[in-house]
Design a protein around this motif. Sequence first.
Motif, PDB file in Angstrom:
ATOM      1  N   TYR A 245       0.740  -1.118  -0.077  1.00 30.48           N
ATOM      2  CA  TYR A 245      -0.046   0.003  -0.197  1.00 30.48           C
ATOM      3  C   TYR A 245       0.880   1.337   0.003  1.00 30.48           C
ATOM      4  O   TYR A 245       0.355   2.317  -0.137  1.00 30.48           O
ATOM      5  N   LEU A 246       2.145   1.079   0.249  1.00 28.77           N
ATOM      6  CA  LEU A 246       2.945   2.250   0.129  1.00 28.77           C
ATOM      7  C   LEU A 246       3.501   2.687  -1.324  1.00 28.77           C
ATOM      8  O   LEU A 246       4.298   3.414  -1.644  1.00 28.77           O
ATOM      9  N   GLY A 247       3.222   1.639  -2.314  1.00 31.49           N
ATOM     10  CA  GLY A 247       3.847   1.723  -3.510  1.00 31.49           C
ATOM     11  C   GLY A 247       5.169   1.711  -3.614  1.00 31.49           C
ATOM     12  O   GLY A 247       5.636   0.613  -2.863  1.00 31.49           O
ATOM     13  N   SER A 248       6.056   2.689  -4.249  1.00 32.57           N
ATOM     14  CA  SER A 248       7.515   2.432  -4.155  1.00 32.57           C
ATOM     15  C   SER A 248       8.058   2.685  -2.915  1.00 32.57           C
ATOM     16  O   SER A 248       9.157   2.492  -2.585  1.00 32.57           O
ATOM     17  N   GLY A 249       7.092   3.390  -1.793  1.00 35.82           N
ATOM     18  CA  GLY A 249       7.884   3.505  -0.510  1.00 35.82           C
ATOM     19  C   GLY A 249       8.631   4.773  -0.313  1.00 35.82           C
ATOM     20  O   GLY A 249       9.022   5.124   0.691  1.00 35.82           O
ATOM     21  N   ARG A 250       8.702   5.613  -1.580  1.00 41.56           N
ATOM     22  CA  ARG A 250       9.632   6.741  -1.642  1.00 41.56           C
ATOM     23  C   ARG A 250       8.327   8.087  -2.137  1.00 41.56           C
ATOM     24  O   ARG A 250       7.524   7.831  -2.805  1.00 41.56           O
ATOM     25  N   LEU A 251       9.130   9.340  -1.835  1.00 41.64           N
ATOM     26  CA  LEU A 251       8.300  10.133  -2.296  1.00 41.64           C
ATOM     27  C   LEU A 251       8.928  10.465  -3.736  1.00 41.64           C
ATOM     28  O   LEU A 251       9.810  11.538  -3.964  1.00 41.64           O
ATOM     29  N   ASP A 252       8.368   9.835  -4.717  1.00 40.50           N
ATOM     30  CA  ASP A 252       8.751   9.876  -6.026  1.00 40.50           C
ATOM     31  C   ASP A 252       7.573   9.961  -6.917  1.00 40.50           C
ATOM     32  O   ASP A 252       7.896   9.711  -8.201  1.00 40.50           O
ATOM     33  N   GLY A 253       6.426  10.135  -6.576  1.00 40.49           N
ATOM     34  CA  GLY A 253       5.313  10.182  -7.412  1.00 40.49           C
ATOM     35  C   GLY A 253       4.729   8.857  -7.669  1.00 40.49           C
ATOM     36  O   GLY A 253       3.428   8.656  -8.444  1.00 40.49           O
ATOM     37  N   ASN A 254       5.226   7.673  -7.014  1.00 41.00           N
ATOM     38  CA  ASN A 254       4.720   6.360  -7.219  1.00 41.00           C
ATOM     39  C   ASN A 254       4.506   5.762  -6.239  1.00 41.00           C
ATOM     40  O   ASN A 254       4.087   4.320  -5.910  1.00 41.00           O
ATOM     41  N   GLY A 255       4.473   6.279  -5.063  1.00 41.90           N
ATOM     42  CA  GLY A 255       4.039   5.908  -3.659  1.00 41.90           C
ATOM     43  C   GLY A 255       4.349   7.051  -2.698  1.00 41.90           C
ATOM     44  O   GLY A 255       4.303   8.325  -2.858  1.00 41.90           O
ATOM     45  N   ILE A 256       3.895   6.404  -1.408  1.00 48.74           N
ATOM     46  CA  ILE A 256       4.559   7.450  -0.242  1.00 48.74           C
ATOM     47  C   ILE A 256       5.624   6.842   0.763  1.00 48.74           C
ATOM     48  O   ILE A 256       5.657   5.583   0.904  1.00 48.74           O
ATOM     49  N   PRO A 257       6.324   7.622   1.533  1.00 49.44           N
ATOM     50  CA  PRO A 257       7.119   6.951   2.432  1.00 49.44           C
ATOM     51  C   PRO A 257       6.348   6.312   3.746  1.00 49.44           C
ATOM     52  O   PRO A 257       5.356   7.190   3.962  1.00 49.44           O
ATOM     53  N   ALA A 258       6.822   5.563   4.515  1.00 51.16           N
ATOM     54  CA  ALA A 258       6.202   5.277   5.649  1.00 51.16           C
ATOM     55  C   ALA A 258       5.769   6.232   6.503  1.00 51.16           C
ATOM     56  O   ALA A 258       4.896   5.943   7.229  1.00 51.16           O
ATOM     57  N   ASN A 259       6.341   7.257   6.494  1.00 50.56           N
ATOM     58  CA  ASN A 259       6.135   8.345   7.534  1.00 50.56           C
ATOM     59  C   ASN A 259       5.616   9.674   6.960  1.00 50.56           C
ATOM     60  O   ASN A 259       5.731  10.747   7.451  1.00 50.56           O
ATOM     61  N   PHE A 260       4.980   9.346   5.806  1.00 51.86           N
ATOM     62  CA  PHE A 260       4.251  10.362   5.031  1.00 51.86           C
ATOM     63  C   PHE A 260       3.330  11.112   5.973  1.00 51.86           C
ATOM     64  O   PHE A 260       3.374  12.472   5.931  1.00 51.86           O
ATOM     65  N   PHE A 261       2.423  10.474   6.823  1.00 51.43           N
ATOM     66  CA  PHE A 261       1.517  11.262   7.537  1.00 51.43           C
ATOM     67  C   PHE A 261       2.137  11.809   8.855  1.00 51.43           C
ATOM     68  O   PHE A 261       1.330  12.179   9.501  1.00 51.43           O
ATOM     69  N   SER A 262       3.383  11.443   9.144  1.00 54.38           N
ATOM     70  CA  SER A 262       3.816  12.010  10.218  1.00 54.38           C
ATOM     71  C   SER A 262       4.091  13.657  10.424  1.00 54.38           C
ATOM     72  O   SER A 262       4.271  14.236  11.250  1.00 54.38           O
ATOM     73  N   ASP A 263       3.996  14.006   8.901  1.00 48.85           N
ATOM     74  CA  ASP A 263       4.102  15.544   8.893  1.00 48.85           C
ATOM     75  C   ASP A 263       2.720  16.266   8.996  1.00 48.85           C
ATOM     76  O   ASP A 263       1.704  15.991   8.264  1.00 48.85           O
ATOM     77  N   VAL A 264       2.499  16.904  10.233  1.00 46.38           N
ATOM     78  CA  VAL A 264       1.217  17.652  10.289  1.00 46.38           C
ATOM     79  C   VAL A 264       0.647  18.332   9.181  1.00 46.38           C
ATOM     80  O   VAL A 264      -0.532  18.480   8.928  1.00 46.38           O
ATOM     81  N   GLN A 265       1.613  19.012   8.302  1.00 42.53           N
ATOM     82  CA  GLN A 265       1.071  19.884   7.007  1.00 42.53           C
ATOM     83  C   GLN A 265       0.458  18.684   6.048  1.00 42.53           C
ATOM     84  O   GLN A 265      -0.502  19.206   5.462  1.00 42.53           O
ATOM     85  N   VAL A 266       0.929  17.407   6.166  1.00 40.02           N
ATOM     86  CA  VAL A 266       0.492  16.656   5.141  1.00 40.02           C
ATOM     87  C   VAL A 266      -1.265  16.282   5.550  1.00 40.02           C
ATOM     88  O   VAL A 266      -1.974  16.152   4.792  1.00 40.02           O
ATOM     89  N   ARG A 267      -1.232  16.165   6.747  1.00 41.62           N
ATOM     90  CA  ARG A 267      -2.268  15.655   7.518  1.00 41.62           C
ATOM     91  C   ARG A 267      -3.436  16.849   7.416  1.00 41.62           C
ATOM     92  O   ARG A 267      -4.482  16.563   6.752  1.00 41.62           O
ATOM     93  N   ARG A 268      -3.106  18.064   7.466  1.00 39.85           N
ATOM     94  CA  ARG A 268      -4.041  19.201   7.208  1.00 39.85           C
ATOM     95  C   ARG A 268      -4.319  19.388   5.910  1.00 39.85           C
ATOM     96  O   ARG A 268      -5.597  19.596   5.549  1.00 39.85           O
ATOM     97  N   ALA A 269      -3.473  19.198   5.073  1.00 39.69           N
ATOM     98  CA  ALA A 269      -3.810  19.325   3.671  1.00 39.69           C
ATOM     99  C   ALA A 269      -4.748  18.197   3.072  1.00 39.69           C
ATOM    100  O   ALA A 269      -5.649  18.549   2.192  1.00 39.69           O
TER     101      ALA A 269
END
Lengths: 318, 340, 592
Positions: free
Chosen positions: C343-367
């Motif tokens: 479910y993480l796709g590529s596991g990286r921030l490269d347009g094909n997935g998300i890193p495992a800690n993507f949502f640890s950033d509160v800005q991401v969550r608010r967005a």
Amino acid sequence: MNEAPTVPQVLPKLRISRLTPERSGVGEFLRRLRRNPLSVTGLAIIVFFVMVAVLAPVLAPPPRGWRDPYKIPNESFAPDPRPPRPGHPFGTTSEQYDLYYGVVWGTRTAFRVSLTVIAISVAVGLVIGGFAGYRGGGADEVFMRVTDVFLAFPGLILAVVIVAVLGKGLDKVLIALSLVSWPTYARLLRGEILSVRQRDFVEAARALGASDVRIFVRHVLPNTIYPVLIYGSLDMASVVISAAALSFLGLGAEVGYADWGQLINLARPWIIGAPGNAFQYWYTLVYPGLAISLFVLGWNLLGDAFRDIMDPKLRGQA
Amino acid sequence: MTAFIARRLVLLPIVVIGTTLLIFALTQLLSPAMRASLFVQDPNQMRDLEAIIRKYGLDRPFYVQYWEWLKNVVRGDLGYSFVARQTVAEAIRSFFPTTLELSLFSFGLLLMVGIWLGTLSAVHKDRWIDHLSRTVSIVGTGLPTFVWGLVLLLLFYGMHPWFPPGRLSLEAYLYVTSDRFRSYTGLLTLDALLNGQLWIFWDALRHLVLPVLTLSYFTAAVLVRVMRSAMLETLRQDYVRTARAKGLPEPVVIRRHARRNALIPVITLASLILAGLLTGAVITETIYDLPGIGRWGAQAAQQLDIPGVAGFALFSAVLVVLGNLAADILYAFVDPRIRY
Amino acid sequence: MVEMQSFRVILLVGVLVVSLALGLGISSAQQVKNPDTLIIAHSGDVDSLDPAWQYDTLSSGITLWNVYETLIFFRGGSVGDYVPMLATQVPSLRNGLISRDARTFTFPINPQARFSDGTPVTAEDVKYSLMRFMMIDRDGGPSWVLLQPITGEDTTRDKDGKFRMEIFDRADRAIQVRGNSVVITLARPYAPFLNIMASWSMVISKRAAIAKGDWDGRRETVARFNNPQRNADTKLFEGAVGTGPFVIERWDRGTKTVILRRNERYWRGQRAALQRVVFRTVEEFATRRLMLQQGDADFITVGRPEQSQVEGLPGVRIVDDLSQFVTQALFLNLNVKGAGNPYLGSGRLDGNGIPANFFSDVQVRRAIAQSIDYGAIRRDCFRNKITLGNGPIPRGMFGYNERGRWYTYDRDRAIAAWREVQGGRVWETGFKLTVLYNTGNAARRCASEILKRSIESLNPKFQVEVTSLAWSTYLAQENEGRLPIYFLGWAADYADPDNFVYPFMHSNGTFTKAQSYSNPEVDRLIEEAQRTADPARRRQIYFRLQEIAYTDVPTVYLGYPTGFVVMRSWVRGWYWNPMFFGLGYLYALSKQ
């Protein structure tokens, strides 16, 4: 795989003769096809569907920027189906999926599913059944038991287990249906090969020193094409119905995918209509239902026609 | 003959082991954690996953688990089906009679209709009756069963309450489950007659009308076509022409000579049909709310109730092998050329 | 000639079929069918009729207050006002039955109370019932609801799954029998305790249980009955003898039917108006609706998507906008577990997935919270029958802040929010998310699709996949922390905000543990609110918690859906209480 097995498990016990060598030929075949009105109808139906499938992007173009053409576009997710209206000639089903789009692209899905399943089943069946039939003896016994095992289990339930384990999605459905269908083809082909194996011209070829493989490919194989054609065309229809049954159990294509069975499944709570008007939502059932029925009709007629044509005993009566 | 039967019966356990092994093998594709999760229903106690894995031995090798299951089966313990909320043996015992009753009625109906219409079709080939029956039978195979079932329900229950869903009306159900009623076979129609309660017999029959129609339409359609082509073939045979030449009346020719031989492929199909009906009336049972074995099997498969599916596999394998055996024995009677 | 014969045969058969149909037909009169029997057709299976085992609305709905009674009950439709049931009075500070420190509760048992077999109810039966409820503690069961406040632990077993006798001892000491009263001393003051008692103190007959081979109440034997395997002995968990207006007549697993019969010896007063209540499982909606139409069912379960199918049916009454105490939410996983998690796709921030800690950033969550078209979800997935959410506490419950702030959907603001995340990096590279819901849940599927649509419309590089899993697999994966973004809901076990804020926000809560969310201020506030009896202070705390839920936003609250019930109009006496499971209180019902 539906709620009962289909015809062809019986075919090996019927005597299917094929065209004898001196009268074969595509021309003869087509001529006979044309003379039978029912088979012409069947052919016409199938050709119609092929054209719809090929022309799908033209007949029902996906909206601009739409990522997956097999996902039916919808303007909202409102739960009640809406009747045919400008822009939606067949109406929209629950969650506003456009029925016209779904039926058109569903034609592609229908062909994809049935052709894939049959291709895989024939390939696997040919290899395994061919080997068993040709070798005979011990290998044959083992083969019979293995296919017994697969055939002893109701196809639908087996498919359900496979999909439940592998997860949802149309590709998993393809795998499941192939796993359920190959034994019948294998048995069919084994039967044919067994009978051909004893024939004179095979003995002759072997006496002349031809290798097993060569005999298989040059002599045995061509004679198995006809039963496969007959059974395959009947099966094209039944595979699509089986996929619809899997949708009923929630294991087919996902909701919103362009698949006739899935569209009919969406119509399930609406088939009984609204209070006061039992046929209020007729379009949710009629359009995809008609598509499936015609598709089945076409292939059945075609399969019947193939069989009638290839039985030399009936030639005289045509 | 007895040697033949004995030989076929020896194969029975092999097929049974084969089918159940297949099911077990498939479920091994799930990780132990996933299989353990099937035992838990609430987010709250998910921490107990490890304990569950250990309790049910879900991390042991596949052949060990299968062997355990097999040993239990021999002892008569088929395990517990969480989908049925009872043991597998109890589940089979309670669900099978319903499916059996439904199947027997459907089988009888479709056999009669199939053979009769198929013969008629072949004898009057290319005339209106032939076209009519072929069309009707093709339409029958053209729609998924559940569509047909729901339409029937709408027409014959929705618009007028003639044929309700379920197996019995409430009144009859309360009577049947009370002490005044003795269950001999599990088949409600038969039991009602044996108990002398005619009204229950009618009640059960009334509830069977729509499910039987739904279930048998599809298969009757198939049977008609098989019968037709089989009859067509036998009617061309030399011995039929001889019989006609001898001056025998046509009905006798059809009945005595042609049909008997045309029945051979039908028998094959019939045994397959019965086995299929017994184990697979999933959709019909769901729509009409009938507590049968098909519905249970499908639910168990969907929810990966492994003891349930394995038990179902075992049961259906037994039925199919016995059915095939019965068909082969029947051949010996019908076709004098076949001897074991 | 043969043709004519066949034609005649067909005609004959046709006439036979039609006359058979007509002959067997009954006209559907719209007068009351089965006037003394109530028939309920529902989907889903009854799990158990044993009060210590059942933990789903269907099973509890059948037995709670109908077959087994509790010590106190709700007054009418209120969730904060109680009336005595098996107790003679409702404990309160005023009558001294709640101690000053709000830790000890005394329940004097009504000497008139009788079980359905005529035997009197004693304080010993009450203690036995409560102990049994706690000690059975089956996997995934309800025992924690009493274990938590009474013993301070929410399980009877240790990390290795072994039964801890000290938990039994603690519970045994906490519940005392004094004369004909039961005195319960909690581990710590817990304000919502009375509410818990109203729903979870079902009393069964100890004598009858022991006669069936059940636990005899002694310390020596308790370990054997802990965490029973379902298939061990199903007879033990079929049901027990209670005091309620109905008794279990039969539970037929074959036909999936539960039949309750009137308790002719009902101790509280007049026996019930209904002689029988029948619960039938009918999976297919079309079939249920037709049964309702024909009067063969008095109540049926209907989901929101099918609601229009039952509106306007003659003789059918629909009661809508029923307050439910349910919170539906979208959870963001701050630290997704599992190497190679698909479910993480590529596991990286490269347009094909998300890193495992993507949502640890509160800005991401608010967005994310600003990218969801709440209005469309409300309109299409819930037919407008949902109050948009602003926190874990549902509307109508004490502690809910009507004016609490929440995010709204605004495309431009959403785009602006995403552009700011990580200095614009996320906007440039894009991502691929996988949103999950449990198979079969139409509302969540609908919400997933709308979520996908709204997010993807912001930026072509934003991709959202929608996937579903079977319920138990879904729970398992969620619990392991493997799902990045997913839908779940929570229904009240008891009508107190603590039952909501704990699982949604406390670091030890069931949801937050899976999300890896932890906020010490939140923990402190929640624990203080648990101990305080002062409603004003508690309200203050819950309002503050809502603010934190807004700013931290580890969870996007969709809202609090209302419910609706469909019945035949000849059913009388039905009323609603948000704490009812299923249909509710059958004693009040009759058919005219």
